[in-house]
Design a protein around this motif. Structure first.
Motif, PDB file in Angstrom:
ATOM      1  N   TYR A 330       9.884 -77.329  72.112  1.00  0.00           N
ATOM      2  CA  TYR A 330      10.457 -78.344  72.997  1.00  0.00           C
ATOM      3  C   TYR A 330       9.559 -79.582  73.051  1.00  0.00           C
ATOM      4  O   TYR A 330      10.041 -80.727  73.016  1.00  0.00           O
ATOM      5  N   TRP A 331       8.257 -79.355  73.141  1.00  0.00           N
ATOM      6  CA  TRP A 331       7.313 -80.473  73.160  1.00  0.00           C
ATOM      7  C   TRP A 331       7.414 -81.280  71.865  1.00  0.00           C
ATOM      8  O   TRP A 331       7.362 -82.518  71.884  1.00  0.00           O
ATOM      9  N   ILE A 332       7.541 -80.590  70.743  1.00  0.00           N
ATOM     10  CA  ILE A 332       7.644 -81.274  69.449  1.00  0.00           C
ATOM     11  C   ILE A 332       8.881 -82.162  69.404  1.00  0.00           C
ATOM     12  O   ILE A 332       8.826 -83.317  68.964  1.00  0.00           O
ATOM     13  N   ILE A 333      10.011 -81.624  69.851  1.00  0.00           N
ATOM     14  CA  ILE A 333      11.262 -82.388  69.851  1.00  0.00           C
ATOM     15  C   ILE A 333      11.142 -83.624  70.751  1.00  0.00           C
ATOM     16  O   ILE A 333      11.610 -84.719  70.409  1.00  0.00           O
ATOM     17  N   ILE A 334      10.499 -83.467  71.905  1.00  0.00           N
ATOM     18  CA  ILE A 334      10.295 -84.605  72.812  1.00  0.00           C
ATOM     19  C   ILE A 334       9.442 -85.679  72.132  1.00  0.00           C
ATOM     20  O   ILE A 334       9.759 -86.874  72.176  1.00  0.00           O
ATOM     21  N   GLY A 335       8.355 -85.255  71.480  1.00  0.00           N
ATOM     22  CA  GLY A 335       7.472 -86.213  70.817  1.00  0.00           C
ATOM     23  C   GLY A 335       8.189 -87.014  69.741  1.00  0.00           C
ATOM     24  O   GLY A 335       8.028 -88.246  69.647  1.00  0.00           O
ATOM     25  N   ILE A 336       8.989 -86.343  68.931  1.00  0.00           N
ATOM     26  CA  ILE A 336       9.724 -87.028  67.860  1.00  0.00           C
ATOM     27  C   ILE A 336      10.757 -87.993  68.451  1.00  0.00           C
ATOM     28  O   ILE A 336      10.895 -89.140  68.001  1.00  0.00           O
ATOM     29  N   SER A 337      11.484 -87.543  69.462  1.00  0.00           N
ATOM     30  CA  SER A 337      12.543 -88.366  70.058  1.00  0.00           C
ATOM     31  C   SER A 337      11.991 -89.640  70.683  1.00  0.00           C
ATOM     32  O   SER A 337      12.565 -90.732  70.532  1.00  0.00           O
ATOM     33  N   VAL A 338      10.881 -89.514  71.389  1.00  0.00           N
ATOM     34  CA  VAL A 338      10.276 -90.688  72.022  1.00  0.00           C
ATOM     35  C   VAL A 338       9.790 -91.677  70.965  1.00  0.00           C
ATOM     36  O   VAL A 338       9.982 -92.898  71.091  1.00  0.00           O
ATOM     37  N   THR A 339       9.173 -91.173  69.908  1.00  0.00           N
ATOM     38  CA  THR A 339       8.703 -92.061  68.835  1.00  0.00           C
ATOM     39  C   THR A 339       9.874 -92.769  68.168  1.00  0.00           C
ATOM     40  O   THR A 339       9.781 -93.957  67.814  1.00  0.00           O
ATOM     41  N   LEU A 340      10.979 -92.063  67.982  1.00  0.00           N
ATOM     42  CA  LEU A 340      12.170 -92.679  67.400  1.00  0.00           C
ATOM     43  C   LEU A 340      12.636 -93.850  68.259  1.00  0.00           C
ATOM     44  O   LEU A 340      12.965 -94.935  67.753  1.00  0.00           O
ATOM     45  N   ILE A 362       1.660 -91.734  73.590  1.00  0.00           N
ATOM     46  CA  ILE A 362       1.935 -90.512  74.352  1.00  0.00           C
ATOM     47  C   ILE A 362       2.684 -89.504  73.480  1.00  0.00           C
ATOM     48  O   ILE A 362       2.355 -88.316  73.440  1.00  0.00           O
ATOM     49  N   ALA A 363       3.710 -89.982  72.776  1.00  0.00           N
ATOM     50  CA  ALA A 363       4.520 -89.105  71.937  1.00  0.00           C
ATOM     51  C   ALA A 363       3.693 -88.480  70.816  1.00  0.00           C
ATOM     52  O   ALA A 363       3.833 -87.291  70.496  1.00  0.00           O
ATOM     53  N   TYR A 364       2.836 -89.290  70.210  1.00  0.00           N
ATOM     54  CA  TYR A 364       1.960 -88.792  69.146  1.00  0.00           C
ATOM     55  C   TYR A 364       1.051 -87.686  69.665  1.00  0.00           C
ATOM     56  O   TYR A 364       0.837 -86.655  69.005  1.00  0.00           O
ATOM     57  N   SER A 365       0.520 -87.855  70.871  1.00  0.00           N
ATOM     58  CA  SER A 365      -0.344 -86.849  71.476  1.00  0.00           C
ATOM     59  C   SER A 365       0.420 -85.551  71.734  1.00  0.00           C
ATOM     60  O   SER A 365      -0.092 -84.460  71.499  1.00  0.00           O
ATOM     61  N   ILE A 366       1.639 -85.694  72.231  1.00  0.00           N
ATOM     62  CA  ILE A 366       2.465 -84.514  72.514  1.00  0.00           C
ATOM     63  C   ILE A 366       2.728 -83.727  71.241  1.00  0.00           C
ATOM     64  O   ILE A 366       2.538 -82.506  71.189  1.00  0.00           O
ATOM     65  N   LEU A 367       3.178 -84.426  70.204  1.00  0.00           N
ATOM     66  CA  LEU A 367       3.534 -83.727  68.967  1.00  0.00           C
ATOM     67  C   LEU A 367       2.328 -83.041  68.341  1.00  0.00           C
ATOM     68  O   LEU A 367       2.401 -81.855  67.974  1.00  0.00           O
ATOM     69  N   ALA A 368       1.217 -83.748  68.218  1.00  0.00           N
ATOM     70  CA  ALA A 368       0.047 -83.162  67.560  1.00  0.00           C
ATOM     71  C   ALA A 368      -0.489 -81.970  68.329  1.00  0.00           C
ATOM     72  O   ALA A 368      -0.878 -80.952  67.732  1.00  0.00           O
ATOM     73  N   SER A 369      -0.523 -82.055  69.664  1.00  0.00           N
ATOM     74  CA  SER A 369      -1.041 -80.957  70.476  1.00  0.00           C
ATOM     75  C   SER A 369      -0.164 -79.717  70.381  1.00  0.00           C
ATOM     76  O   SER A 369      -0.650 -78.589  70.489  1.00  0.00           O
ATOM     77  N   ALA A 370       1.137 -79.911  70.188  1.00  0.00           N
ATOM     78  CA  ALA A 370       2.064 -78.781  70.140  1.00  0.00           C
ATOM     79  C   ALA A 370       2.266 -78.224  68.736  1.00  0.00           C
ATOM     80  O   ALA A 370       2.523 -77.028  68.565  1.00  0.00           O
ATOM     81  N   LEU A 371       2.155 -79.078  67.701  1.00  0.00           N
ATOM     82  CA  LEU A 371       2.502 -78.663  66.340  1.00  0.00           C
ATOM     83  C   LEU A 371       1.395 -77.870  65.649  1.00  0.00           C
ATOM     84  O   LEU A 371       1.633 -76.766  65.150  1.00  0.00           O
ATOM     85  N   TRP A 372       0.176 -78.428  65.585  1.00  0.00           N
ATOM     86  CA  TRP A 372      -0.863 -77.834  64.764  1.00  0.00           C
ATOM     87  C   TRP A 372      -1.256 -76.412  65.187  1.00  0.00           C
ATOM     88  O   TRP A 372      -1.477 -75.560  64.321  1.00  0.00           O
ATOM     89  N   PRO A 373      -1.337 -76.089  66.484  1.00  0.00           N
ATOM     90  CA  PRO A 373      -1.688 -74.711  66.838  1.00  0.00           C
ATOM     91  C   PRO A 373      -0.641 -73.677  66.433  1.00  0.00           C
ATOM     92  O   PRO A 373      -0.957 -72.493  66.320  1.00  0.00           O
ATOM     93  N   LEU A 374       0.621 -74.099  66.217  1.00  0.00           N
ATOM     94  CA  LEU A 374       1.668 -73.146  65.852  1.00  0.00           C
ATOM     95  C   LEU A 374       1.379 -72.440  64.529  1.00  0.00           C
ATOM     96  O   LEU A 374       1.825 -71.317  64.308  1.00  0.00           O
TER      97      LEU A 374
END
Length: 458
Positions: A330-340, A362-374
């Motif tokens: 969900y965090w990843i989707i939010i990050g992408i949508s905001v950047t778009l 903000i969006a970049y921070s959200i996506l990176a924090s949620a994506l890489w640990p997965l």
């Protein structure tokens, strides 16, 4: 073999003190700052770990910080300027993958970090000497050598993070590492112009440019190299104290890559499609803000660095939020949508870009924090170096191609078409994120669990 010893061998390198049955170290090693079982020691190591790639990120965007001066002093077109980023990315299309494999199978993370940090330092020196003597081809060589170490060093940093912080703190650690990398980029954006003005007083033109890159950029790389040596010492010391051993099942083969799950490849697509809309845009941002919004150079520098400034502060905060709430997809989707939305606003309106760039940070921070640990949830720990290497190798293929194409688009068609180009890539990232959610849900939804559900399953 005794059952207790067998269990100890399978544990992560670092665990909270109450979960470890081994005897406590004596002497200096028994105090909290020196005891690798203690939280304080781990956080001291985290500080060193964060500075490991500081020099790499500081120097990566040296061209962006000096875009006006570099294109003027060296008489470069935008496509030639962007080739400096392309030459950084090209070696990582292959070497980043092999760097991850070498960390897992041959060098180990300690020696690997030292070697890759050395490549970063040597590459920055060559790049600087090229500028000092107005040799653009030598600058390209320097960026190539710099690139050999840059992304592989990031793989080593990620591997260190999982090695020391596997568990509920991992999202926060990735966010903090991202924060420090963005601090490096932010400091670069805001001080390189000042040092350029200082050095060009007595050494005008490309000579002052070369001295700026050599002295300021080279110093930051030496700091990171010192951190690589320090991490090697403390990691080896912790391994001796905790008496860890590798089991025979921790053998890595290149053919393991073909067995990576679909979710891993979807994460890679998200990574590529998203990052190509951030870094190439910032690299071209100075002239974009000067030409479209009639900003003065200082104002263009300020707005262009906002993404890095915001992410430096926001990344650890969102890392903690992801740790606390879970639901990574969900965090990843939010990050992408905001950047778009941010790219759409800057591409199709003349609204003040400070707001859009702030939200992009903000969006970049959200996506990176949620994506890489997965990645650590779908790939075994002994293959993480290879997995991160694959992910960053493909990311750099995208960055190499998109950076050059972006320069050509600006030279021939202008910035409006460039923004449309970025919007298409963000749509690809969004589709991949939705597919990641659906594929994961079909397998039980492990990647999108809440923090409580993830703790219960562990």
């Amino acid at each position: 073999m005794d059952t207790t010893i067998q269990q100890d061998e399978k544990r992560p390198l670092i665990e909270p003190a109450e979960e470890i049955d081994l005897d406590e170290p004596t002497g200096c090693g028994a105090c909290a700052p020196c005891n690798p079982r203690k939280r304080l020691h781990r956080y001291l190591i985290l500080c060193i770990m964060c500075f490991l790639s500081f020099g790499s990120y500081f120097c990566y965007d040296n061209p962006a910080a000096l875009q006006d001066d570099m294109t003027k002093d060296l008489t470069l077109k935008e496509s030639e300027f962007m080739s400096l980023y392309m030459w950084y990315s090209w070696p990582n299309v292959i070497l980043c993958f092999f760097g991850g494999f070498l960390i897992d199978r041959v060098l180990g993370v300690r020696l690997g970090a030292i070697i890759f940090s050395s490549f970063v330092t040597v590459g920055q020196v060559i790049f600087s000497v090229g500028a000092l003597f107005d040799l653009v081809w030598l600058m390209d060589v320097g960026r190539f050598v710099f690139g050999i170490g840059g992304e592989s060093l990031a793989v080593a940093q990620n591997t260190y993070a999982v090695r020391w912080f596997q568990g509920k703190e991992l999202n926060m650690v990735f966010g903090l590492q991202l924060s420090f990398s963005r601090i490096g980029s932010t400091v670069n954006m805001n001080i390189m112009g000042i040092f350029y003005d200082m050095f060009t007083v007595n050494n005008p033109g490309y000579k002052g440019l070369g001295l700026t890159l050599l002295i300021v950029g080279g110093t930051s790389c030496l700091i990171s190299l010192a951190c690589a040596f320090a991490l090697s010492y403390f990691d080896r010391r912790a391994e001796k104290i905790l008496k860890n051993r590798k089991t025979s099942e921790e053998i890595v083969n290149l053919k393991d890559v073909k067995d990576f799950p679909l979710t891993m490849w979807l994460m890679t697509i998200i990574c590529v499609a998203y990052y190509v809309t951030v870094f190439p845009f910032i690299a071209l941002g100075l002239l974009f803000f000067e030409n479209k919004f009639n900003f003065k150079p200082n104002d263009a520098h300020s707005v262009n660095s906002i993404v890095y400034i915001i992410s430096a502060a926001a990344s650890p905060i969102f890392g903690i939020c992801v740790d606390k709430f879970g639901r990574n997809i969900y965090w990843i989707i939010i990050g992408i949508s905001v950047t778009l939305g941010c790219h759409a606003v800057m591409g199709f309106t003349f609204l003040n870009p400070y707001v859009a760039m702030s939200f992009m940070g903000i969006a970049y921070s959200i996506l990176a924090s949620a994506l890489w640990p997965l990645v650590s949830l779908v790939i075994p720990e002994h293959q993480l170096g290879t997995a991160y290497g694959v992910m960053q190798a493909i990311q750099n293929l995208g960055l190499a191609l998109i950076s050059y194409i972006a320069g050509l688009i600006v030279d021939s068609k202008g910035y409006l078409l460039l923004e449309i180009f970025f919007l298409v890539w963000l749509c690809i990232a969004l589709v991949a994120a939705i597919m990641l959610y659906l594929v994961d849900a079909a397998k039980g939804g492990r990647l999108n669990l809440s923090a409580k559900e993830r703790m219960a399953k562990n």
